[in-house]
Design an enzyme around this catalytic site. Structure first.
Site, mmCIF file in Angstrom:
data_model
loop_
_atom_site.group_PDB
_atom_site.id
_atom_site.type_symbol
_atom_site.label_atom_id
_atom_site.label_comp_id
_atom_site.label_asym_id
_atom_site.label_seq_id
_atom_site.Cartn_x
_atom_site.Cartn_y
_atom_site.Cartn_z
ATOM 1 N N MET A 189 6.059 39.748 63.328
ATOM 2 C CA MET A 189 5.314 38.657 63.789
ATOM 3 C C MET A 189 5.483 37.423 63.022
ATOM 4 S SD MET A 189 2.353 40.685 65.636
ATOM 5 C CE MET A 189 1.318 41.049 64.356
ATOM 6 N N HIS A 242 7.622 37.496 54.148
ATOM 7 C CA HIS A 242 7.566 37.799 52.950
ATOM 8 C C HIS A 242 8.431 38.612 52.189
ATOM 9 C CE1 HIS A 242 5.591 41.399 53.726
ATOM 10 N NE2 HIS A 242 4.624 40.842 54.490
ATOM 11 N N GLU A 243 8.350 39.181 51.120
ATOM 12 C CA GLU A 243 9.337 39.650 50.447
ATOM 13 C C GLU A 243 9.419 41.037 50.811
ATOM 14 O OE1 GLU A 243 12.385 40.813 47.977
ATOM 15 O OE2 GLU A 243 11.614 39.028 48.332
ATOM 16 N N HIS A 267 9.675 41.514 54.241
ATOM 17 C CA HIS A 267 10.449 41.465 55.346
ATOM 18 C C HIS A 267 11.791 41.091 54.863
ATOM 19 C CE1 HIS A 267 6.461 40.075 57.181
ATOM 20 N NE2 HIS A 267 6.914 40.906 58.048
ATOM 21 N N GLN A 276 7.710 51.220 56.226
ATOM 22 C CA GLN A 276 6.720 52.372 56.073
ATOM 23 C C GLN A 276 5.551 52.103 55.924
ATOM 24 O OE1 GLN A 276 8.907 55.168 53.248
ATOM 25 N NE2 GLN A 276 10.596 55.435 54.594
ATOM 26 N N LYS A 277 5.107 50.798 55.466
ATOM 27 C CA LYS A 277 3.745 50.519 55.290
ATOM 28 C C LYS A 277 2.968 50.758 56.650
ATOM 29 C CE LYS A 277 2.026 46.392 55.234
ATOM 30 N NZ LYS A 277 0.515 46.448 56.017
ATOM 31 N N ASP A 278 3.552 50.576 57.609
ATOM 32 C CA ASP A 278 2.843 50.725 59.110
ATOM 33 C C ASP A 278 3.402 51.994 59.318
ATOM 34 O OD1 ASP A 278 1.328 48.202 59.385
ATOM 35 O OD2 ASP A 278 3.454 47.487 59.396
ATOM 36 N N GLN A 328 2.781 53.286 62.969
ATOM 37 C CA GLN A 328 3.699 52.516 64.005
ATOM 38 C C GLN A 328 5.019 53.245 63.888
ATOM 39 O OE1 GLN A 328 3.614 48.026 64.067
ATOM 40 N NE2 GLN A 328 5.452 48.310 62.931
ATOM 41 N N SER A 331 1.290 40.063 55.618
ATOM 42 C CA SER A 331 1.041 38.828 55.992
ATOM 43 C C SER A 331 -0.556 38.351 55.825
ATOM 44 C CB SER A 331 1.583 38.386 57.299
ATOM 45 O OG SER A 331 2.862 38.668 57.229
#
Length: 344
Positions: free
Chosen positions: A27, A31-32, A34, A149-151, A154, A187
């Protein structure tokens, strides 16, 4: 690397395509974390393949009162970072390009898994997320798509959708990227004041406390499996000198002796391990609730990644320790994978 900015699917489809196409969906406000996804996509696609980064702030996955209007939009910086990380194309469609008839009347339903944890806190969020992921998979036509994997919830839902609906695309999860102090990259971190950031660090600290307790439990379990199935087993465990193991060593002494310690006996011996992990994490979060500014807990959960239901104390296999909380006006999530009943 020269990175091309495209606005329409027609432009993307017109590009000559060789090798594998790997897609990273974002979205924006890159940042790092991504960048790590993009670099991994470059490795998977190879020098002859193509890496496409999508930048689209999806209105369907923002609920009433959420931060759609203030969500950061930094397209020029995003294109630069994407290029430095190995992207060939940044696909940044408009809302009209993705939803040409307005809000879609037909959407993807996340089902029961989408109603738990994040879904319970943000009703409709996962339906909107899966709908736009399905749209972007069709628009970009990748061979492989990568997600952080943070989400975790999802990622699990996207994998389930791709399997259940036969999308024919490989879904790859990439480990969470953290800042030096342990805070998971997001973000939304830019919204935090210095004081709020100090409080927010307790999300990762809680997960690490749970992980440390889990490691102690698993180490104790491995010692128990190796010790004789007699009262001497408890004495040997107590001799480890770990104060946190005392209660478990007592349980070992009281457990029914067996001629051979199998999986069932191991479960009896360490009944309560997931509860101990939850308790260790919750203690950190309870302390953080008394800080200024306070951490306002949304949920702490230890779940089966197959369906995101809470695991019981006799559970073995892979699990996810997940947390969500609000600090000031910013809502943050984080998680760690754990495995119960590991061989060692």
């Amino acid at each position: 690397m020269t990175t091309t900015l495209l606005r329409t699917a027609e432009e993307l489809h017109a590009r000559t395509r060789t090798g594998r196409r790997a897609v990273v969906m974002t979205m924006g406000a890159l940042h790092e974390g991504h960048a790590t996804l993009i670099r991994t996509a470059r490795e998977i696609a190879g020098p002859d393949g193509q890496v496409v980064v999508t930048v689209f702030v999806n209105p369907l996955q923002f609920g009433a009162g959420e931060d759609l209007d203030r969500y950061p939009r930094t397209l020029d910086a995003d294109v630069k970072l994407a290029g430095l990380s190995g992207a060939d194309v940044v696909f940044a469609p408009s809302v009209d390009e993705v939803y040409p008839g307005g809000e879609p009347q037909v959407r993807v339903s996340a089902g029961p898994m989408g109603e738990r944890l994040e879904g319970a806190s943000r009703p409709g969020h996962f339906d909107g997320m899966l709908t736009v992921v399905a749209k972007l998979l069709h628009l970009t036509r990748p061979d492989v798509a990568l997600y952080g994997q943070k989400d975790a919830q999802q990622l699990a839902l996207i994998r389930r959708m791709a399997r259940d609906l036969n999308f024919g695309v490989e879904i790859v999860g990439v480990p969470t990227v953290r800042e030096e102090d342990g805070l998971a990259l997001s973000s939304r971190n830019r919204y935090l004041s210095p004081a709020e950031r100090r409080t927010a660090l307790n999300l990762s600290r809680a997960l690490f406390a749970g992980r440390d307790r889990h490691a102690a439990q698993e180490a104790l379990r491995a010692r128990a499996l190796a010790a004789p199935a007699t009262h001497a087993r408890a004495e040997a465990l107590s001799a480890l000198g770990e104060s946190r193991a005392a209660a478990d060593a007592h349980a070992v002494a009281k457990s029914r002796p067996a001629t051979a310690l199998g999986e069932d006996a191991s479960r009896r011996t360490f009944h309560g391990a997931p509860s101990a992990v939850r308790a260790a994490a919750r203690q950190v979060l309870d302390d953080a609730a008394r800080l200024s500014p306070p951490l306002q807990l949304d949920y702490l959960a230890l779940v089966d990644p197959a369906d995101f239901t809470e695991i019981g104390d006799d559970f073995t296999g892979e699990a996810v320790l997940a947390v969500a909380a609000r600090v000031g006006t910013t809502r943050l999530i984080d998680n760690l994978p754990l495995t119960f009943g590991a061989a060692s």
